[in-house]
Design an enzyme around this catalytic site. Structure first.
Site, PDB file in Angstrom:
ATOM      1  N   ARG A  72       1.534 -12.080  11.894  1.00 49.60           N
ATOM      2  CA  ARG A  72       0.819 -10.811  12.045  1.00 49.60           C
ATOM      3  C   ARG A  72       0.523 -10.607  13.529  1.00 49.60           C
ATOM      4  NH1 ARG A  72      -0.504  -9.389   6.849  1.00 49.60           N
ATOM      5  NH2 ARG A  72      -0.883 -11.090   5.373  1.00 49.60           N
ATOM      6  N   THR A 105       3.012  -3.714   8.880  1.00 47.99           N
ATOM      7  CA  THR A 105       4.280  -3.780   9.613  1.00 47.99           C
ATOM      8  C   THR A 105       4.894  -2.399   9.777  1.00 47.99           C
ATOM      9  OG1 THR A 105       4.705  -6.012   8.803  1.00 47.99           O
ATOM     10  CG2 THR A 105       6.610  -4.759   9.581  1.00 47.99           C
ATOM     11  N   ASP A 127       2.274  -6.561  -3.274  1.00 49.17           N
ATOM     12  CA  ASP A 127       1.215  -5.702  -3.813  1.00 49.17           C
ATOM     13  C   ASP A 127       1.730  -4.383  -4.381  1.00 49.17           C
ATOM     14  OD1 ASP A 127      -0.813  -7.521  -3.137  1.00 49.17           O
ATOM     15  OD2 ASP A 127      -0.921  -6.732  -1.098  1.00 49.17           O
ATOM     16  N   MET A 169      -3.492 -11.643  -6.385  1.00 49.77           N
ATOM     17  CA  MET A 169      -3.573 -10.888  -5.139  1.00 49.77           C
ATOM     18  C   MET A 169      -3.642  -9.387  -5.402  1.00 49.77           C
ATOM     19  SD  MET A 169      -1.271 -12.920  -2.342  1.00 49.77           S
ATOM     20  CE  MET A 169      -1.922 -14.423  -1.603  1.00 49.77           C
ATOM     21  N   GLU A 222      -7.981  -9.700  -6.453  1.00 49.16           N
ATOM     22  CA  GLU A 222      -8.885 -10.239  -5.439  1.00 49.16           C
ATOM     23  C   GLU A 222      -9.797  -9.168  -4.845  1.00 49.16           C
ATOM     24  OE1 GLU A 222      -6.910 -11.675  -1.911  1.00 49.16           O
ATOM     25  OE2 GLU A 222      -5.331 -10.157  -2.078  1.00 49.16           O
ATOM     26  N   HIS A 272      -1.500 -18.087  -2.801  1.00 52.75           N
ATOM     27  CA  HIS A 272      -0.199 -17.875  -2.179  1.00 52.75           C
ATOM     28  C   HIS A 272       0.975 -18.349  -3.012  1.00 52.75           C
ATOM     29  CE1 HIS A 272      -2.792 -17.048   1.214  1.00 52.75           C
ATOM     30  NE2 HIS A 272      -1.741 -16.539   1.835  1.00 52.75           N
ATOM     31  N   VAL A 273       0.722 -18.966  -4.154  1.00 52.36           N
ATOM     32  CA  VAL A 273       1.839 -19.303  -5.039  1.00 52.36           C
ATOM     33  C   VAL A 273       2.577 -18.037  -5.471  1.00 52.36           C
ATOM     34  CG1 VAL A 273       0.531 -19.216  -7.210  1.00 52.36           C
ATOM     35  CG2 VAL A 273       2.517 -20.716  -7.029  1.00 52.36           C
TER      36      VAL A 273
END
Length: 341
Positions: A72, A105, A127, A169, A222, A272-273
């Site tokens: 990032r 991005t 997402d 997420m 989340e 993060h899985v």
């Protein structure tokens, strides 16, 4: 033509499929030279890149992550990139830049495009929250991972008469929670788009237990948050990239349900899985199509735009249109999910 490609922001399954597709289309069809900037926009600023030929992308279609690395970019460095856009074109000799990434991005891509860089964006995010495209690659894989996790958790929940609270997420858009929750047959789904009341979940669990169904699975994004005054829960601070750090709604909700129900409630944070591992066939195909169309757009001079899926067609849309607002879960999709709880 000399084409630069980079991957930035959070990684997701399918990035390598795009890189592979760009190289195959550009090299095989047009005889182009392709270079890959390492670690996202940081590599663009620091001048770190490597040549990408057919050998470099051999065998990466099914590989998760990104062979180019990702990072990032802090806002000060992004401003630096925009100020030096003309120099970067000259220094690297690129005729087109294909940044692959999510909302952050693509916002940066739009700024670089406005500053004069010939940019064609490719959207990615687990997402699925980018406007102007029906789907993003990475999403299908993440939904599959979350669905499998809940399928597995149901058996242990039933064996021990537990409530399992599965956090997935989704900061501001609850697409993963919605679709994985529906696919896994979760008994409750909590989304960022609609504040929830823990009392409703308590009632649901009590009704299930009264019918002899002595377990429950709740899927919570989340970024989901309780209705004002319904339970104690504080939001997190903002990090240096402008992203909110959440305090762990899954853990907080599990604690609250256990306190109110007097029954064991376990939080499971998938984390993060959801970003890792092998992309699904759907994500590989979509990523490959996006890469193909990005190269075609570059050769048409169709810059300042990004690839997008509309129905079954890949089209080009303005970057400005894509980053104006996030694509969130509409009410009718929430209503559909609630009808099968």
């Amino acid at each position: 033509m000399r084409i630069g490609v980079l991957t930035a922001g959070g990684d997701c399954p399918g990035l390598n499929a795009v890189i592979r597709s760009v190289v195959h289309r550009a090299v095989d069809n047009y005889g182009d030279e392709v270079i890959g900037f390492e670690d996202g926009y940081a590599g663009l600023l620091d001048g770190r890149y490597r040549a990408l030929d057919l050998n470099a992308v051999s065998g990466i279609l099914a590989r998760g992550g990104t062979i180019l690395g990702s990072s990032r970019l802090e806002r000060d460095r992004l401003r630096e990139a925009c100020e030096n856009a003309g120099d970067m074109i000259q220094n690297f000799g690129i005729d087109a830049l294909i940044p692959i990434g999510g909302e952050g991005t693509l916002t940066a891509a739009r700024m670089l495009s406005d500053a004069g860089l010939p940019v064609v964006g490719v959207p990615k995010t687990i997402d699925n929250d980018i406007s102007s495209t029906d789907r993003t690659f990475g999403f299908d894989t993440a939904v599959g991972v979350a669905t499998e996790a809940m399928d597995r958790l149901k058996t242990t929940a039933e064996s021990h008469q537990r409530v399992m609270v599965v956090e997935v997420m989704g900061r501001h858009a609850g697409w993963i929670a919605l679709e994985s929750g529906m696919a896994a047959g979760a008994h409750g789904i909590c989304l960022p788009e609609r504040p929830f009341d823990p009392a409703d979940l308590v009632k649901m669990v009590e009704e299930r237990f009264s019918r002899g169904k002595k377990f429950a699975v709740v899927c919570v994004a989340e970024g989901a948050h309780p209705a004002e005054g319904s339970m104690d829960y504080g939001k997190g601070a903002i990090d240096k990239f402008g992203h909110e750090r959440f305090q762990g709604i899954g853990t907080a909700l599990a604690f609250e349900l256990e306190r109110r129900l007097g029954k064991e409630a376990k939080p499971v944070i998938l984390g993060h899985v959801q970003r890792g591992g092998v992309p699904t066939a759907y994500d590989r195909v979509l990523a490959t199509r996006f890469g193909w169309h990005a190269v075609e757009a570059a050769h048409r001079g169709d810059f300042g735009r990004m690839t997008a899926l509309r129905g079954t067609d890949v089209v080009m849309v303005p970057l400005a249109e894509a980053v104006t607002e996030l694509k969130t879960v509409p009410k009718d999709r929430m209503d559909e999910a609630e009808s099968v709880f």
